[in-house]
Scaffold this active site. Sequence first.
Site, PDB file in Angstrom:
ATOM      1  N   LYS A   1       0.844  -1.195   0.000  1.00  0.00           N
ATOM      2  CA  LYS A   1       0.000   0.000   0.000  1.00  0.00           C
ATOM      3  C   LYS A   1       0.875   1.239   0.000  1.00  0.00           C
ATOM      4  CE  LYS A   1      -2.919   3.012   2.697  1.00  0.00           C
ATOM      5  NZ  LYS A   1      -2.066   4.138   2.273  1.00  0.00           N
TER       6      LYS A   1
ATOM      7  N   GLY B   1       6.159   4.552   9.155  1.00  0.00           N
ATOM      8  CA  GLY B   1       5.286   5.699   9.346  1.00  0.00           C
ATOM      9  C   GLY B   1       5.362   6.198  10.772  1.00  0.00           C
ATOM     10  N   SER B   2       4.314   6.841  11.213  1.00  0.00           N
ATOM     11  CA  SER B   2       4.306   7.453  12.546  1.00  0.00           C
ATOM     12  C   SER B   2       4.168   6.394  13.641  1.00  0.00           C
ATOM     13  CB  SER B   2       3.153   8.450  12.660  1.00  0.00           C
ATOM     14  OG  SER B   2       1.906   7.779  12.708  1.00  0.00           O
TER      15      SER B   2
ATOM     16  N   GLU C   1       9.023   0.644  11.446  1.00  0.00           N
ATOM     17  CA  GLU C   1      10.019   1.728  11.470  1.00  0.00           C
ATOM     18  C   GLU C   1       9.236   3.008  11.655  1.00  0.00           C
ATOM     19  OE1 GLU C   1      11.749   4.899  10.588  1.00  0.00           O
ATOM     20  OE2 GLU C   1      11.894   4.159   8.520  1.00  0.00           O
TER      21      GLU C   1
ATOM     22  N   CYS D   1      12.455  10.475   8.877  1.00  0.00           N
ATOM     23  CA  CYS D   1      12.224   9.775  10.148  1.00  0.00           C
ATOM     24  C   CYS D   1      13.350   9.983  11.141  1.00  0.00           C
ATOM     25  CB  CYS D   1      12.019   8.277   9.882  1.00  0.00           C
ATOM     26  SG  CYS D   1      10.534   7.907   8.936  1.00  0.00           S
TER      27      CYS D   1
ATOM     28  N   GLU E   1       8.028  14.887  17.839  1.00  0.00           N
ATOM     29  CA  GLU E   1       8.463  14.870  16.445  1.00  0.00           C
ATOM     30  C   GLU E   1       7.683  15.923  15.660  1.00  0.00           C
ATOM     31  OE1 GLU E   1       9.629  11.528  13.196  1.00  0.00           O
ATOM     32  OE2 GLU E   1       7.648  11.317  14.108  1.00  0.00           O
TER      33      GLU E   1
END
Length: 504
Positions: free
Chosen positions: A194, A246-247, A268, A302, A403
């Site tokens: 995706k 992603g987050s 990650e 990231c 972040e």
Amino acid sequence: MGANGIESDIRDRHLNAHERATANLEFAGWIDGETYAGTDQFAPRDPVTDDPIVDVAMCTSTDVDTAVDAAWDAFDDEWSTAGPADRAAAIREWAGVLADHLEELTLLESLDTGKPIGDARGEVEGMIRTLEYYASLARTQRGAHVPTGEDVHLYTRHEPFGVVGGIVPWNFPAWVAAWKLGPALAAGNTAVLKPAKATPLTTIRIAQLSKAIFPDGVINVVPGSGAGVGGAIADHDGIRKVSFTGSSAVGRQVMERAAETVTPVTLELGSKSPFIVFPDADLDRAANAVADGIFYSTGEICDAFSRAIVHEDVYDEFLDRFLEIARSHVIGDPLDPETTLGPLTTASQYETVSEYIDTGQREGATLAFGGGRPDDPDLEDGWYVEPTVFTDVTPEMRIAREEIFGPVQTVLSFSEYDEAIEMANDTEYGLAAGIGTERTSLAHNAAADLEAGVVYVNEYGPILPDAPYGGVKQSGVGRDLGEEALDHYRQTKTVYTNIDEPSL
């Protein structure tokens, strides 16, 4: 429109680039070796002009079912019996085709993300190198003989899961797609991927360029929403492994949903990465490393070095050098080779970063540079934020703990080694960290003491496919890249064979 209501040169350039980049192409799902149109459409928006780039098919959880079925058919019928040499040859051929389409993919990546064209090209090249690396590893996989008594032949073999799922972030769509697909295919799996809804174009296109190289159904791409498609991948009982980038907040949701089917995950996630500048550091190198680690990709990375922790003896001198670099960035059209800082990728991220800049000022930090939009009417429709630097930052401030995911640097000071390490580790995250020093012993001791999955010394990057990449604490579990990533895409089987005494 620009400020005076007249079409700008930048908008004209981008609208022409949209047409050129998408001409004669259909951006939809890619399932079972064919374009697969969903029931609805969406259009990713150009972050420079806020214009739609092209219509993309919106897939659903039902389409994920179709993709998983196609992936299992491909695995059962052909891919599971393809030998390592066959898998290696296919991945290498695909990498070659992608290299032939380098400029096409670069343009798509730049339009979709807002990355300067040179950076987008470098990331597409990184995608290709990653696939080439895993093509090489496909032929090196080995089981092991386990020595035991003479009456038992004991060995292990590595086997693919079957169908694996990958969820790709919007900030590095092409490169991270290869982080997922490279080891998955090399280990013998088929995949359902995706792409991020905001930046799906390169991921769809690289799947299209795999046509006739892999058996139909080996690579499947299902664009759509995180809730509809991402959630369906995370908890699908036909997907045996999930890898997500992603987050941290969404990563926790992926882990929870995958737990329903006891599906292993690689995550990650976010970070608040520190870079410690020790008093003996080469300050030019340190300032450039920190700047690269916070301004590259407009800070939407990231492992961004969003906390510069600087020894008090060199604080002012470091800050002078760092501010000089911040001022030198050329903010402009990513399609212009002279541009070094493009827009943020989405309107929502622009709002998030702007709110954090306001928060920093309310918290009492000093806005030493930037913090606003560039004063250029041709850029007013884009999601631009100037390079931003906060000083007089204390560790408890939100801008020093959360972040931000934008070009916003916080600069803190320390006096003792233990204080620097404690400050660096005082975070829920642990993806990356940096060290500026000319002393080997200091570099190695700090690297050992820092709670991070990746440590950079005197530089930011490069990220190479040869080495594992990932974090600790709430920055994730497992690793992408390196030989270790193969272990996340295969299972180990132990075989005991009892051996009788030989007789004639």
